[in-house]
Enzyme design. Structure first.
Site, PDB file in Angstrom:
ATOM      1  N   MET A  37      36.572  34.508  34.655  1.00  0.00           N
ATOM      2  CA  MET A  37      35.525  35.198  33.920  1.00  0.00           C
ATOM      3  C   MET A  37      34.770  34.280  32.939  1.00  0.00           C
ATOM      4  SD  MET A  37      35.712  37.810  35.572  1.00  0.00           S
ATOM      5  CE  MET A  37      35.550  39.571  35.400  1.00  0.00           C
ATOM      6  N   HIS A  44      33.266  38.749  44.349  1.00  0.00           N
ATOM      7  CA  HIS A  44      32.664  39.668  43.378  1.00  0.00           C
ATOM      8  C   HIS A  44      32.796  41.091  43.908  1.00  0.00           C
ATOM      9  CE1 HIS A  44      30.048  40.893  40.110  1.00  0.00           C
ATOM     10  NE2 HIS A  44      29.422  41.671  40.982  1.00  0.00           N
ATOM     11  N   GLU A  85      22.694  30.454  38.931  1.00  0.00           N
ATOM     12  CA  GLU A  85      22.302  31.828  38.613  1.00  0.00           C
ATOM     13  C   GLU A  85      23.483  32.768  38.878  1.00  0.00           C
ATOM     14  OE1 GLU A  85      18.865  35.032  39.812  1.00  0.00           O
ATOM     15  OE2 GLU A  85      18.809  33.040  40.730  1.00  0.00           O
ATOM     16  N   ILE A 136      31.295  31.719  32.902  1.00  0.00           N
ATOM     17  CA  ILE A 136      30.142  31.248  33.668  1.00  0.00           C
ATOM     18  C   ILE A 136      30.225  29.725  33.750  1.00  0.00           C
ATOM     19  CG2 ILE A 136      27.632  30.980  33.569  1.00  0.00           C
ATOM     20  CD1 ILE A 136      27.557  33.826  32.397  1.00  0.00           C
ATOM     21  N   LEU A 137      30.015  29.199  34.947  1.00  0.00           N
ATOM     22  CA  LEU A 137      30.053  27.745  35.142  1.00  0.00           C
ATOM     23  C   LEU A 137      28.623  27.221  35.199  1.00  0.00           C
ATOM     24  CD1 LEU A 137      32.954  27.695  37.735  1.00  0.00           C
ATOM     25  CD2 LEU A 137      33.050  26.855  35.378  1.00  0.00           C
ATOM     26  N   SER A 157      45.454  38.968  41.481  1.00  0.00           N
ATOM     27  CA  SER A 157      45.790  39.595  42.770  1.00  0.00           C
ATOM     28  C   SER A 157      45.057  38.911  43.928  1.00  0.00           C
ATOM     29  CB  SER A 157      45.519  41.104  42.749  1.00  0.00           C
ATOM     30  OG  SER A 157      44.144  41.375  42.778  1.00  0.00           O
ATOM     31  N   ASN A 202      33.168  32.289  45.086  1.00  0.00           N
ATOM     32  CA  ASN A 202      33.553  33.372  44.176  1.00  0.00           C
ATOM     33  C   ASN A 202      33.663  34.674  44.945  1.00  0.00           C
ATOM     34  OD1 ASN A 202      34.025  34.681  41.629  1.00  0.00           O
ATOM     35  ND2 ASN A 202      31.915  35.446  41.689  1.00  0.00           N
ATOM     36  N   ARG A 208      30.770  23.802  26.005  1.00  0.00           N
ATOM     37  CA  ARG A 208      30.972  24.216  27.401  1.00  0.00           C
ATOM     38  C   ARG A 208      31.147  22.989  28.289  1.00  0.00           C
ATOM     39  NH1 ARG A 208      29.877  28.893  30.294  1.00  0.00           N
ATOM     40  NH2 ARG A 208      28.839  29.842  28.524  1.00  0.00           N
TER      41      ARG A 208
HETATM   42  C1  GAR Z   1      38.418  41.097  41.081  1.00  0.00           C
HETATM   43  O1  GAR Z   1      38.037  42.427  41.324  1.00  0.00           O
HETATM   44  C2  GAR Z   1      37.229  40.172  41.243  1.00  0.00           C
HETATM   45  O2  GAR Z   1      36.349  40.559  42.255  1.00  0.00           O
HETATM   46  C3  GAR Z   1      36.572  40.323  39.892  1.00  0.00           C
HETATM   47  O3  GAR Z   1      37.633  40.315  38.982  1.00  0.00           O
HETATM   48  C4  GAR Z   1      38.780  40.893  39.605  1.00  0.00           C
HETATM   49  C5  GAR Z   1      39.917  39.918  39.454  1.00  0.00           C
HETATM   50  O4  GAR Z   1      41.108  40.497  39.889  1.00  0.00           O
HETATM   51  N1  GAR Z   1      35.654  39.248  39.652  1.00  0.00           N
HETATM   52  C6  GAR Z   1      34.495  39.417  39.052  1.00  0.00           C
HETATM   53  O5  GAR Z   1      34.110  40.492  38.621  1.00  0.00           O
HETATM   54  C7  GAR Z   1      33.668  38.158  38.942  1.00  0.00           C
HETATM   55  N2  GAR Z   1      32.308  38.470  38.595  1.00  0.00           N
HETATM   56  P1  GAR Z   1      42.375  39.593  40.198  1.00  0.00           P
HETATM   57  O6  GAR Z   1      42.627  38.745  38.942  1.00  0.00           O
HETATM   58  O7  GAR Z   1      43.479  40.596  40.418  1.00  0.00           O
HETATM   59  O8  GAR Z   1      42.060  38.768  41.396  1.00  0.00           O
END
Ligand code: GAR
Length: 213
Positions: free
Chosen positions: A103, A122, A156, A105-106, A26, A120, A78
């Protein structure tokens, strides 16, 4: 910091984004919409998913954006996975990498070789609630204000310089799901705006502060 660039405003016109996803996409859709509306002067050169079933791949295909699946499970290490990501991003001429629900970690290996800064989104007000299920963490903790953060990615987890944040109230009647939905609306507004900021302002990192000149 290993990833820091002195590269804003970026040279190519329009600058090319590479978007990395793992799921429904999304936020990818929000970026596509912002480009379509003229709110974000950029082009998405490639959408890469690390999961073949990532729903966001369909959004990209529907928008005529090139896609690639680079499945981390197909690699022995990795570094090999990240090397494949770097190669595909570089081949697509990407100048800024946008993680959108990616999802994995890089590692520093990726961050040192990536062809541009890595951003990113979050779903919490970092530095509160890093890691998975940030919205559930915030709800369980009982905070009264929650939100979303766009930040530069550093080795980090969820701790890089903050580019932009947006807040939402937490209501007594909320569930973790209703709170996540309210935060997601803000993510969709915040992320394209933050990308536009990175592309258009001359920025630098001061300590751990992202500063637009
Ligand atoms: C979003 O809420 C994003 O902030 C979160 O995953 C969801 C992805 O939704 N990301 C994390 O938690 C990263 N640590 P989407 O695929 O619909 O964009």
């Amino acid at each position: 910091m290993t990833h820091a660039r002195a590269a804003s405003p970026l040279a190519s016109s329009p600058p090319v984004l590479g978007v990395l996803i793992s799921g429904r996409g999304s936020n990818l859709q929000a970026i596509i919409r912002a480009i379509g509306d003229g709110r974000l002067a950029a082009r998405i050169g490639i959408v890469i998913a690390n999961r073949p079933d990532a729903g966001g791949l369909e959004h990209a295909r529907a928008a005529g954006i090139p896609t690639a699946v680079i499945d981390h499970k197909a690699f022995g290490s990795r570094a090999a996975f990240e090397e494949a990501l770097v190669a595909r991003l570089t081949e697509a001429g990407v100048a800024v990498i946008c993680l959108a629900g990616f999802m994995r970690i890089l590692s520093p290996f990726f961050l040192e070789r990536a062809p541009g800064p890595v951003l990113n989104v979050h779903p919490s007000l970092l530095p509160s609630f890093p890691g998975v299920d940030a919205q559930g963490q915030a709800w369980s903790h009982g905070v009264k204000v929650a939100g979303a953060t766009v930040h530069l990615v550093t080795p980090e987890l969820d701790a890089g310089p903050i580019i932009a944040q947006a807040t939402v109230p937490v209501h007594d009647a909320d569930t973790a799901e209703s709170l996540a939905a309210r935060i997601l609306v803000e993510e969709h507004r915040l992320y394209p705006d933050a990308i536009a900021r990175v592309l258009t302002c001359r920025w630098h990192i001061d300590g751990r502060r992202f500063v637009c000149e």
